[in-house]
Write a protein that holds these residues in place. Structure first.
Motif, PDB file in Angstrom:
ATOM      1  N   GLN A 117       0.829  -1.199   0.000  1.00  0.00           N
ATOM      2  CA  GLN A 117       0.000   0.000   0.000  1.00  0.00           C
ATOM      3  C   GLN A 117       0.871   1.261   0.000  1.00  0.00           C
ATOM      4  OE1 GLN A 117      -3.050  -0.675  -0.442  1.00  0.00           O
ATOM      5  NE2 GLN A 117      -4.081   1.271  -0.210  1.00  0.00           N
ATOM      6  N   ALA A 118       2.001   1.219   0.720  1.00  0.00           N
ATOM      7  CA  ALA A 118       2.901   2.378   0.761  1.00  0.00           C
ATOM      8  C   ALA A 118       3.507   2.633  -0.616  1.00  0.00           C
ATOM      9  CB  ALA A 118       3.994   2.152   1.792  1.00  0.00           C
ATOM     10  N   THR A 119       3.831   1.585  -1.326  1.00  0.00           N
ATOM     11  CA  THR A 119       4.396   1.725  -2.668  1.00  0.00           C
ATOM     12  C   THR A 119       3.380   2.354  -3.610  1.00  0.00           C
ATOM     13  OG1 THR A 119       5.750  -0.235  -2.296  1.00  0.00           O
ATOM     14  CG2 THR A 119       5.494   0.494  -4.572  1.00  0.00           C
ATOM     15  N   ILE A 120       2.152   1.905  -3.532  1.00  0.00           N
ATOM     16  CA  ILE A 120       1.089   2.460  -4.383  1.00  0.00           C
ATOM     17  C   ILE A 120       0.860   3.925  -4.045  1.00  0.00           C
ATOM     18  CG2 ILE A 120      -1.378   2.354  -4.920  1.00  0.00           C
ATOM     19  CD1 ILE A 120      -1.161  -0.691  -4.560  1.00  0.00           C
ATOM     20  N   THR A 121       0.872   4.235  -2.753  1.00  0.00           N
ATOM     21  CA  THR A 121       0.691   5.626  -2.324  1.00  0.00           C
ATOM     22  C   THR A 121       1.819   6.499  -2.863  1.00  0.00           C
ATOM     23  OG1 THR A 121      -0.439   4.902  -0.331  1.00  0.00           O
ATOM     24  CG2 THR A 121       0.433   7.143  -0.333  1.00  0.00           C
ATOM     25  N   MET A 163       1.347   7.060  -6.569  1.00  0.00           N
ATOM     26  CA  MET A 163       0.261   8.017  -6.796  1.00  0.00           C
ATOM     27  C   MET A 163       0.720   9.438  -6.502  1.00  0.00           C
ATOM     28  SD  MET A 163      -3.077   5.940  -5.416  1.00  0.00           S
ATOM     29  CE  MET A 163      -4.174   7.310  -5.712  1.00  0.00           C
ATOM     30  N   GLN A 164       1.555   9.625  -5.484  1.00  0.00           N
ATOM     31  CA  GLN A 164       2.069  10.957  -5.176  1.00  0.00           C
ATOM     32  C   GLN A 164       2.951  11.472  -6.314  1.00  0.00           C
ATOM     33  OE1 GLN A 164       3.967  10.321  -1.400  1.00  0.00           O
ATOM     34  NE2 GLN A 164       2.131  10.847  -0.234  1.00  0.00           N
ATOM     35  N   HIS A 223       2.151  14.689  -8.698  1.00  0.00           N
ATOM     36  CA  HIS A 223       3.084  15.800  -8.907  1.00  0.00           C
ATOM     37  C   HIS A 223       3.299  16.034 -10.407  1.00  0.00           C
ATOM     38  CE1 HIS A 223       6.317  18.586  -8.117  1.00  0.00           C
ATOM     39  NE2 HIS A 223       7.109  17.888  -8.927  1.00  0.00           N
ATOM     40  N   GLY A 224       3.463  14.957 -11.170  1.00  0.00           N
ATOM     41  CA  GLY A 224       3.621  15.091 -12.619  1.00  0.00           C
ATOM     42  C   GLY A 224       2.399  15.723 -13.265  1.00  0.00           C
ATOM     43  N   ASN A 225       1.219  15.344 -12.789  1.00  0.00           N
ATOM     44  CA  ASN A 225      -0.015  15.916 -13.329  1.00  0.00           C
ATOM     45  C   ASN A 225      -0.125  17.395 -13.001  1.00  0.00           C
ATOM     46  OD1 ASN A 225      -0.744  13.487 -14.400  1.00  0.00           O
ATOM     47  ND2 ASN A 225      -2.084  12.911 -12.722  1.00  0.00           N
ATOM     48  N   TYR A 270      -3.795   2.236 -14.247  1.00  0.00           N
ATOM     49  CA  TYR A 270      -2.760   1.473 -13.542  1.00  0.00           C
ATOM     50  C   TYR A 270      -2.987   1.477 -12.032  1.00  0.00           C
ATOM     51  CZ  TYR A 270      -0.164   1.442 -17.932  1.00  0.00           C
ATOM     52  OH  TYR A 270       0.220   1.263 -19.227  1.00  0.00           O
ATOM     53  N   VAL A 271      -3.377   2.622 -11.492  1.00  0.00           N
ATOM     54  CA  VAL A 271      -3.597   2.723 -10.049  1.00  0.00           C
ATOM     55  C   VAL A 271      -4.768   1.842  -9.621  1.00  0.00           C
ATOM     56  CG1 VAL A 271      -4.332   4.284  -8.202  1.00  0.00           C
ATOM     57  CG2 VAL A 271      -2.570   5.007  -9.816  1.00  0.00           C
TER      58      VAL A 271
END
Length: 96
Positions: A2-6, A9-10, A14-16, A84-85
């Protein structure tokens, strides 16, 4: 997991944000160009004749199309990232 997915997503968020900032800058350019076109006099403009008018009109149209294409690319990128998310979240739920 879950930490990796979070974290992913962060980074995507940021890219978005950065892509949105670029689109905002392009929007301002397009708005300013359209204001310039609207400020042109309706009668007897001195733009170098018909060819000058056509050239300037084409440039404004190209900027508007480029801006709209950028928005479409931005939306497509966000949709791809969210796919993907969601897929990762479904897999993470299935593992628990």
């Amino acid at each position: 997991m879950q930490a990796t997915i979070t974290e992913i997503m962060q980074h995507m968020s940021h890219g978005n944000v950065q892509m949105a900032r670029m689109l905002e800058a392009e929007r301002h350019v397009t708005v300013r160009l359209s204001e310039i076109v609207q400020a042109l006099p309706d009668e007897h403009p001195n733009l170098g004749g018909l060819s000058g008018i056509l050239e300037n009109t084409q440039a404004v149209g190209q900027n508007i199309v480029a801006y709209l294409n950028s928005i479409a690319d931005f939306q497509e990128t966000i949709a791809t990232q969210l796919t993907y998310v969601v897929r990762e979240l479904k897999e993470a739920d299935g593992e628990e």
